[in-house]
Design a protein around this motif. Structure first.
Motif, PDB file in Angstrom:
ATOM      1  N   ARG A   1       7.767  11.315  -4.492  1.00  0.00           N
ATOM      2  CA  ARG A   1       7.350   9.969  -4.918  1.00  0.00           C
ATOM      3  C   ARG A   1       6.576   9.308  -3.805  1.00  0.00           C
ATOM      4  O   ARG A   1       6.911   9.453  -2.642  1.00  0.00           O
ATOM      5  CB  ARG A   1       8.593   9.123  -5.191  1.00  0.00           C
ATOM      6  N   ARG A   2       5.566   8.559  -4.189  1.00  0.00           N
ATOM      7  CA  ARG A   2       4.760   7.902  -3.169  1.00  0.00           C
ATOM      8  C   ARG A   2       5.604   6.884  -2.423  1.00  0.00           C
ATOM      9  O   ARG A   2       6.371   6.145  -3.012  1.00  0.00           O
ATOM     10  CB  ARG A   2       3.568   7.210  -3.822  1.00  0.00           C
TER      11      ARG A   2
ATOM     12  N   TYR B   1       0.864  -1.182   0.000  1.00  0.00           N
ATOM     13  CA  TYR B   1       0.000   0.000   0.000  1.00  0.00           C
ATOM     14  C   TYR B   1       0.893   1.222   0.000  1.00  0.00           C
ATOM     15  O   TYR B   1       2.026   1.163   0.477  1.00  0.00           O
ATOM     16  CB  TYR B   1      -0.882   0.046   1.259  1.00  0.00           C
ATOM     17  N   TYR B   2       0.365   2.303  -0.515  1.00  0.00           N
ATOM     18  CA  TYR B   2       1.139   3.551  -0.473  1.00  0.00           C
ATOM     19  C   TYR B   2       0.600   4.474   0.595  1.00  0.00           C
ATOM     20  O   TYR B   2      -0.593   4.458   0.888  1.00  0.00           O
ATOM     21  CB  TYR B   2       1.099   4.237  -1.835  1.00  0.00           C
ATOM     22  N   ASP B   3       1.511   5.264   1.131  1.00  0.00           N
ATOM     23  CA  ASP B   3       1.136   6.257   2.118  1.00  0.00           C
ATOM     24  C   ASP B   3       0.408   7.393   1.422  1.00  0.00           C
ATOM     25  O   ASP B   3       0.976   8.058   0.566  1.00  0.00           O
ATOM     26  CB  ASP B   3       2.424   6.821   2.769  1.00  0.00           C
ATOM     27  N   ASP B   4      -0.857   7.639   1.774  1.00  0.00           N
ATOM     28  CA  ASP B   4      -1.613   8.706   1.118  1.00  0.00           C
ATOM     29  C   ASP B   4      -1.049  10.074   1.419  1.00  0.00           C
ATOM     30  O   ASP B   4      -1.144  10.995   0.642  1.00  0.00           O
ATOM     31  CB  ASP B   4      -3.084   8.665   1.557  1.00  0.00           C
ATOM     32  N   THR B   5      -0.412  10.181   2.585  1.00  0.00           N
ATOM     33  CA  THR B   5       0.060  11.490   3.028  1.00  0.00           C
ATOM     34  C   THR B   5       1.083  12.089   2.065  1.00  0.00           C
ATOM     35  O   THR B   5       1.127  13.289   1.884  1.00  0.00           O
ATOM     36  CB  THR B   5       0.719  11.368   4.408  1.00  0.00           C
TER      37      THR B   5
ATOM     38  N   LYS C   1       1.075  11.741  -1.123  1.00  0.00           N
ATOM     39  CA  LYS C   1       0.496  11.962  -2.448  1.00  0.00           C
ATOM     40  C   LYS C   1       0.372  13.452  -2.769  1.00  0.00           C
ATOM     41  O   LYS C   1       0.661  13.882  -3.879  1.00  0.00           O
ATOM     42  CB  LYS C   1      -0.890  11.326  -2.491  1.00  0.00           C
ATOM     43  N   SER C   2      -0.067  14.217  -1.768  1.00  0.00           N
ATOM     44  CA  SER C   2      -0.341  15.628  -2.014  1.00  0.00           C
ATOM     45  C   SER C   2       0.944  16.404  -2.304  1.00  0.00           C
ATOM     46  O   SER C   2       0.997  17.196  -3.233  1.00  0.00           O
ATOM     47  CB  SER C   2      -1.060  16.225  -0.811  1.00  0.00           C
ATOM     48  N   SER C   3       1.983  16.116  -1.548  1.00  0.00           N
ATOM     49  CA  SER C   3       3.254  16.746  -1.883  1.00  0.00           C
ATOM     50  C   SER C   3       3.725  16.037  -3.146  1.00  0.00           C
ATOM     51  O   SER C   3       3.280  14.931  -3.456  1.00  0.00           O
ATOM     52  CB  SER C   3       4.258  16.545  -0.755  1.00  0.00           C
TER      53      SER C   3
END
Ligand code: OGA
Ligand code: MN
Length: 361
Positions: A37-38, A26-30, A32-34
């Motif tokens: 790289r995920r 899973y990727y860290d959603d946090t 994503k906004s910055s």
């Protein structure tokens, strides 16, 4: 929320499915906004059996974890088995670095060559020299033509009788033709290579061996290696006969769902399963998907044997680790030269290859 009816609640999932979910990427959603790289989400790996450290402590005469037993075979490598899973054996560091590199080279060059089939056959027909084409940055181009009936047997055809033949071309040839034909880069195709089959060809749509398909024998060096590795799990006095192998290629987010390999006639013979490239998590369940699986790391050079009762156990690969810290491929990376082997190096840095060898009859 849309689609919620299709997502089973956690309580309805099998124990095997729960473990797959626990370990998958899973990727860290946090992040994503910055625009960074995920980042992969951290997972709790504290319950994952680690045969590398088990081997190290065994070498120092320390205790083994409960339920893990060491066996000493004819070779200098100890193998381990689990009291709770008779017929399952783990041989850490079974392959030398040289053997690993050789198998990686062959898995990318000779193993996917026709008549061996790959996941690309169904769509593109037999493809020769995919790895060389990727190295030379070629492009696979579709050319519609009408073929003779014998040619069309090995080419996917459309309902109007046209046969779609695909051919590797130079990049500049494709751009000069304009956009009239379908094309795909060979490096994208190499990334999408998911499996190839050696020896007797496995038919994935029917989930059985199709003995009428043309095939070559398992290459001799792989055959000898598999025989040697299978020996400790063989019924007394019998020799393993490798007749078929499936080579699985895993990219960063690829997984292998829980399954049984039940198309071979005699389950007393082991499946010999070799890991190459990036580290993975392997789940070994029980005879029901409801049995909670054991999780263990598989590293490049490890071999797993599954014979007897273990042939009836669900198993799968929910995760591979492609980041530098967890992939643990430094020894094989340093064996490939940057000048001559850059394509192997680039591939294996973010991939895992599994070769599993079977006696079918
Ligand atoms: C398989 C399999 C395990 C692995 O191909 O049947 O179980 O380690 N592979 O990739
Ligand atoms: Mn399997």
């Amino acid at each position: 929320m849309y689609g919620s009816a299709k997502v089973p609640e956690d309580s309805k999932r099998t124990a095997f499915r729960k473990a797959e979910k626990k370990y998958k990427l899973y990727y860290d959603d946090t992040s994503k906004s910055s625009k960074k790289r995920r980042q992969p989400k951290q997972v709790d790996l504290s319950e994952v059996l680690d045969f590398k450290s088990i081997l190290e402590s065994h070498r120092q005469n320390s205790d083994l974890p409960p339920g893990v037993v060491a066996l000493h075979s004819d070779s200098d490598r100890p193998l381990f088995y689990l009291e709770s899973r008779p017929g399952f054996y783990f041989v850490p560091e079974a392959l030398s670095i040289e053997e690993q590199c050789q198998l990686i080279r062959e898995s990318l060059t000779t193993f996917p060559q026709p008549p061996n089939r790959t996941n690309h056959n169904a769509f593109y027909g037999p493809l020769h020299d995919l790895f060389v084409a990727a190295k030379e940055k070629k492009v696979l181009v579709e050319e519609a033509s009408v073929l003779t009936s014998s040619e069309s047997e090995c080419n996917p055809s459309t309902s109007n009788g046209d046969v779609h033949k695909w051919k590797f071309c130079e990049e500049h040839e494709v751009s000069s033709r304009g956009n009239t034909c379908k094309s795909i880069s060979s490096s994208a195709l190499l990334r999408k290579l998911r499996w190839s089959t050696l020896g007797l060809q496995f038919d994935w749509s029917k989930r059985n061996y199709n003995v009428s398909l043309p095939h070559n024998k398992i290459p001799d060096d792989l055959c000898q290696l598999a025989k040697r590795m299978a020996a400790p799990a063989m019924p007394k006095g019998e020799e393993f006969h490798p007749e078929a192998a499936i080579v699985n290629y895993f990219g960063m987010a690829d997984t292998l769902g829980g399954h049984l390999d039940d198309m071979e006639a005699d389950w007393s013979k082991p499946i010999v399963s070799m890991s190459l490239g990036c580290k993975a998590i392997f789940l070994l369940g029980g005879k029901s998907r409801e049995d909670p699986p054991l999780a263990m790391f598989l590293r490049s050079g490890d071999i797993v044997l599954m014979a007897g009762e273990a042939r009836e156990c669900f198993h799968g690969v929910p995760r591979i680790f492609t980041d530098k810290e967890h992939a643990e491929i430094v020894p094989i990376e340093s064996q490939f030269s940057v000048e001559d082997d850059i394509c192997f190096l680039e591939y294996i840095r973010t991939s895992r290859i599994n070769i599993n060898i079977r006696q079918v009859f």
